[in-house]
Write an enzyme that holds these catalytic residues in place. Structure first.
Site, PDB file in Angstrom:
ATOM      1  N   GLU A 130      -7.291  56.562  44.867  1.00 49.91           N
ATOM      2  CA  GLU A 130      -7.414  55.261  44.193  1.00 49.91           C
ATOM      3  C   GLU A 130      -6.127  54.872  43.477  1.00 49.91           C
ATOM      4  OE1 GLU A 130      -9.674  53.298  45.046  1.00 49.91           O
ATOM      5  OE2 GLU A 130     -11.097  54.727  45.896  1.00 49.91           O
ATOM      6  N   CYS A 145      -4.376  62.864  55.374  1.00 46.05           N
ATOM      7  CA  CYS A 145      -3.683  62.224  54.255  1.00 46.05           C
ATOM      8  C   CYS A 145      -4.688  61.816  53.192  1.00 46.05           C
ATOM      9  CB  CYS A 145      -2.916  60.996  54.744  1.00 46.05           C
ATOM     10  SG  CYS A 145      -2.058  60.107  53.409  1.00 46.05           S
TER      11      CYS A 145
END
Length: 178
Positions: A130, A145
């Site tokens: 985030e 990733c």
């Protein structure tokens, strides 16, 4: 500077683990702020969830948006956005604010035996993910990733706590603007 803001009651040990990991990942100062109460206006009783976009807006009280600071809210309630059953978190792409929910990161949410190490690993991944959005990085096609979209915990568990080379380069370019 990244500010960690507990939304509701969050264990101090979780905040300290996030503080340590985020300092290393983003190479910046991280500070744990005094928390905020969970807004009952965000609660949707028909879903038994909280609308994350509403909480995200409330986080704006913690910084001056003209500055380069970032805010990560951490809550333990189940979150959703319109169009999705749930979210692990939400962020302003290229903005200042993000929030993560710890609710679905815990094995106990699914009626399973708790695994503290797995829970903390998931928490770090979602926090970095985030905040990556806040720094302007979109979702990545690389399933390992940290910026890969997590549609389920299997996706979260598959990815690493770090950025792939491409996303690391994007982060470097993004952080130069700040």
């Amino acid at each position: 500077m990244i500010y960690l803001v507990p939304v509701g009651d969050i264990e101090e040990s979780i905040l300290e683990a996030l503080d340590n990991h985020l300092q290393k990942t983003f190479n910046c100062m991280v500070k744990i702020r005094k928390g905020m109460k969970l807004s009952q206006e965000a609660y949707n009783p028909s879903r038994n969830q909280y609308f994350s976009s509403h909480i995200l807006k409330k986080l704006s009280q913690f910084i001056n948006p003209d500055r380069k600071e970032k805010v990560l809210g951490i809550t333990d309630v189940d979150l959703y956005v319109e169009g999705l059953n749930f979210v692990f978190g939400e962020a302003e792409l290229g903005g200042h604010f993000a929030i993560i929910s710890l609710a679905r990161l815990s094995q106990s949410f699914y009626g399973l035996k708790e695994d503290r190490s797995l829970f903390l690993d998931r928490t770090m991944k979602e926090a970095v993910h985030e905040l990556g959005h806040v720094y302007g990085i979109s979702h990545c096609a690389n399933p390992e990733c940290v910026m890969h979209f997590s549609n389920s915990l299997m996706d979260t568990d598959r990815k690493k706590t770090s950025f792939c080379i491409r996303c690391q380069e994007l982060l470097g370019k993004s952080s130069m603007r700040y």
